[in-house]
Design a protein around this motif. Structure first.
Motif, PDB file in Angstrom:
ATOM      1  N   GLY A  31     -25.389 -63.752  11.738  1.00 64.46           N
ATOM      2  CA  GLY A  31     -25.273 -64.801  12.726  1.00 64.46           C
ATOM      3  C   GLY A  31     -25.491 -66.173  12.141  1.00 64.46           C
ATOM      4  N   ASP A  32     -26.061 -66.221  10.927  1.00 62.88           N
ATOM      5  CA  ASP A  32     -26.306 -67.501  10.281  1.00 62.88           C
ATOM      6  C   ASP A  32     -25.398 -67.663   9.074  1.00 62.88           C
ATOM      7  OD1 ASP A  32     -27.332 -65.680   8.534  1.00 62.88           O
ATOM      8  OD2 ASP A  32     -29.372 -66.454   8.532  1.00 62.88           O
ATOM      9  N   ARG A  33     -25.509 -68.789   8.429  1.00 64.90           N
ATOM     10  CA  ARG A  33     -24.630 -69.101   7.301  1.00 64.90           C
ATOM     11  C   ARG A  33     -25.253 -68.585   5.992  1.00 64.90           C
ATOM     12  NH1 ARG A  33     -20.813 -74.312   7.646  1.00 64.90           N
ATOM     13  NH2 ARG A  33     -19.769 -73.701   9.578  1.00 64.90           N
ATOM     14  N   THR A  34     -25.285 -67.278   5.887  1.00 58.67           N
ATOM     15  CA  THR A  34     -25.724 -66.621   4.659  1.00 58.67           C
ATOM     16  C   THR A  34     -24.521 -65.966   4.004  1.00 58.67           C
ATOM     17  OG1 THR A  34     -27.904 -66.158   5.621  1.00 58.67           O
ATOM     18  CG2 THR A  34     -27.272 -64.896   3.664  1.00 58.67           C
ATOM     19  N   ALA A  35     -24.406 -66.127   2.690  1.00 55.54           N
ATOM     20  CA  ALA A  35     -23.331 -65.495   1.931  1.00 55.54           C
ATOM     21  C   ALA A  35     -23.938 -64.782   0.733  1.00 55.54           C
ATOM     22  CB  ALA A  35     -22.293 -66.527   1.494  1.00 55.54           C
ATOM     23  N   TYR A  36     -23.126 -63.919   0.100  1.00 58.42           N
ATOM     24  CA  TYR A  36     -23.639 -63.031  -0.938  1.00 58.42           C
ATOM     25  C   TYR A  36     -22.741 -63.108  -2.167  1.00 58.42           C
ATOM     26  CZ  TYR A  36     -26.292 -61.363   3.040  1.00 58.42           C
ATOM     27  OH  TYR A  36     -27.119 -61.307   4.132  1.00 58.42           O
ATOM     28  N   LEU A  37     -23.235 -63.766  -3.206  1.00 60.37           N
ATOM     29  CA  LEU A  37     -22.514 -63.823  -4.475  1.00 60.37           C
ATOM     30  C   LEU A  37     -22.721 -62.521  -5.231  1.00 60.37           C
ATOM     31  CD1 LEU A  37     -23.420 -67.408  -5.762  1.00 60.37           C
ATOM     32  CD2 LEU A  37     -21.117 -66.592  -5.183  1.00 60.37           C
ATOM     33  N   THR A  38     -21.630 -61.964  -5.756  1.00 57.71           N
ATOM     34  CA  THR A  38     -21.727 -60.761  -6.574  1.00 57.71           C
ATOM     35  C   THR A  38     -20.918 -60.958  -7.850  1.00 57.71           C
ATOM     36  OG1 THR A  38     -19.823 -59.598  -5.596  1.00 57.71           O
ATOM     37  CG2 THR A  38     -21.957 -59.331  -4.504  1.00 57.71           C
ATOM     38  N   PHE A  39     -21.358 -60.298  -8.907  1.00 58.88           N
ATOM     39  CA  PHE A  39     -20.719 -60.415 -10.216  1.00 58.88           C
ATOM     40  C   PHE A  39     -20.468 -59.026 -10.778  1.00 58.88           C
ATOM     41  CE2 PHE A  39     -23.117 -64.220  -9.391  1.00 58.88           C
ATOM     42  CZ  PHE A  39     -22.226 -65.231  -9.727  1.00 58.88           C
ATOM     43  N   ASP A  40     -19.231 -58.769 -11.183  1.00 57.08           N
ATOM     44  CA  ASP A  40     -18.828 -57.454 -11.686  1.00 57.08           C
ATOM     45  C   ASP A  40     -18.598 -57.474 -13.191  1.00 57.08           C
ATOM     46  OD1 ASP A  40     -18.811 -56.751  -9.037  1.00 57.08           O
ATOM     47  OD2 ASP A  40     -16.723 -56.097  -8.981  1.00 57.08           O
ATOM     48  N   ASP A  41     -18.766 -56.297 -13.787  1.00 58.34           N
ATOM     49  CA  ASP A  41     -18.285 -55.951 -15.125  1.00 58.34           C
ATOM     50  C   ASP A  41     -19.242 -56.282 -16.263  1.00 58.34           C
ATOM     51  OD1 ASP A  41     -16.114 -55.202 -13.676  1.00 58.34           O
ATOM     52  OD2 ASP A  41     -14.695 -56.570 -14.620  1.00 58.34           O
ATOM     53  N   GLY A  42     -20.328 -56.988 -16.021  1.00 57.30           N
ATOM     54  CA  GLY A  42     -21.293 -57.268 -17.073  1.00 57.30           C
ATOM     55  C   GLY A  42     -22.283 -56.111 -17.224  1.00 57.30           C
ATOM     56  N   PRO A  43     -23.368 -56.382 -17.922  1.00 58.65           N
ATOM     57  CA  PRO A  43     -23.698 -57.648 -18.543  1.00 58.65           C
ATOM     58  C   PRO A  43     -23.097 -57.766 -19.943  1.00 58.65           C
ATOM     59  CG  PRO A  43     -25.536 -56.113 -18.774  1.00 58.65           C
ATOM     60  CD  PRO A  43     -24.484 -55.398 -17.988  1.00 58.65           C
ATOM     61  N   VAL A  44     -22.665 -58.974 -20.292  1.00 57.96           N
ATOM     62  CA  VAL A  44     -22.181 -59.245 -21.644  1.00 57.96           C
ATOM     63  C   VAL A  44     -22.783 -60.570 -22.107  1.00 57.96           C
ATOM     64  CG1 VAL A  44     -20.022 -57.941 -21.398  1.00 57.96           C
ATOM     65  CG2 VAL A  44     -20.079 -60.361 -20.782  1.00 57.96           C
ATOM     66  N   PRO A  45     -23.122 -60.678 -23.375  1.00 50.34           N
ATOM     67  CA  PRO A  45     -23.777 -61.904 -23.861  1.00 50.34           C
ATOM     68  C   PRO A  45     -22.878 -63.129 -23.824  1.00 50.34           C
ATOM     69  CG  PRO A  45     -23.283 -60.412 -25.685  1.00 50.34           C
ATOM     70  CD  PRO A  45     -23.030 -59.645 -24.426  1.00 50.34           C
ATOM     71  N   GLU A  46     -21.557 -62.908 -23.782  1.00 49.90           N
ATOM     72  CA  GLU A  46     -20.628 -64.046 -23.786  1.00 49.90           C
ATOM     73  C   GLU A  46     -20.554 -64.764 -22.436  1.00 49.90           C
ATOM     74  OE1 GLU A  46     -19.118 -60.915 -26.705  1.00 49.90           O
ATOM     75  OE2 GLU A  46     -19.915 -60.955 -24.641  1.00 49.90           O
ATOM     76  N   ALA A  47     -20.959 -64.107 -21.346  1.00 50.56           N
ATOM     77  CA  ALA A  47     -20.778 -64.711 -20.021  1.00 50.56           C
ATOM     78  C   ALA A  47     -22.010 -64.627 -19.129  1.00 50.56           C
ATOM     79  CB  ALA A  47     -19.594 -64.046 -19.311  1.00 50.56           C
ATOM     80  N   THR A  48     -22.706 -63.500 -19.126  1.00 52.34           N
ATOM     81  CA  THR A  48     -23.800 -63.306 -18.181  1.00 52.34           C
ATOM     82  C   THR A  48     -24.910 -64.344 -18.311  1.00 52.34           C
ATOM     83  OG1 THR A  48     -23.311 -60.934 -18.213  1.00 52.34           O
ATOM     84  CG2 THR A  48     -25.404 -61.615 -17.228  1.00 52.34           C
TER      85      THR A  48
END
Length: 213
Positions: A31-48
């Protein structure tokens, strides 16, 4: 290069949306303005680590759906994710394609990932799984899909398009997918901070997913 028209819809297929949230999760009822960021395919040292720095700068929590073999190879990076207070989920041991895998082999692969990632949250790689695979795993895991796919991983999608995909499809309860992978890195590191700033300016907050959703 494929036409970008096929990437214009950042939302999941309709049949996933019909099943949410009772049988799987695409969008969190909110009911409120909450969103959920998700990240796939890591962890890798080049990006995570870069993603973790951005999240820390904005004081945002997220959920990382981790590939088991990447955790095995990059234990220190994975530990950094946990130490920063983020949630983690299972993304199979080696990013297996459910449409090309028998139910038994799929089950075993996901359970092998659980040896490295302790979580009841599971996101099928590519969003691909069969009813038989679902039935084998549903007692062990909460299936998590998405409501916003940024397409940051695709070579035909620019950072601006990635940002637009996230911005224009954001709504209360959105589950947004980025990828902390090498091939997504350029789009990810450009679009992610812009998107977080936009969402915060619109009154949104971000939370990690939890297993009770």
């Amino acid at each position: 290069m494929p036409s970008l028209k096929r990437f214009s819809n950042a939302r999941p297929p309709w049949f996933y949306r019909v099943l949410s949230p009772r049988y799987l999760l695409c969008q969190v009822p909110a009911g409120d303005r909450t969103a959920y960021l998700t990240f796939d395919d890591g962890p890798v040292p080049e990006a995570t680590p870069d993603v973790l720095k951005i999240l820390l700068d904005y004081k945002v929590k997220a959920t990382f759906f981790c590939v088991g073999n990447n955790v095995r190879l990059n234990r220190e990076v994975f530990q950094h994710v946990l130490e920063d207070g983020h949630a983690v989920g299972n993304h199979s041991f080696d990013h297996i394609n459910g449409w090309k895998t028998s139910p038994g082999a799929y089950y075993n692969n996901v359970m092998h990932c659980r040896d490295f990632v302790e979580s009841r949250l599971f996101r099928p790689p590519h969003g691909r799984f069969t009813p038989s695979q679902y039935l084998l795993l549903k007692k062990e895991f909460r299936f998590v899909l998405w409501s916003v796919l940024t397409l940051d991983y695709h070579h035909a999608v620019s950072p601006e398009q990635c940002f637009t995909n996230a911005k224009e499809n954001l709504s209360p309860g959105s589950v947004i997918i980025f990828h902390d992978s090498v091939k997504a890195k350029n789009n990810l590191l450009t679009a992610l901070p812009r998107f977080i700033e936009f969402a915060l300016s619109e009154g949104y907050s971000f939370e990690a997913l939890n297993e009770s959703l």
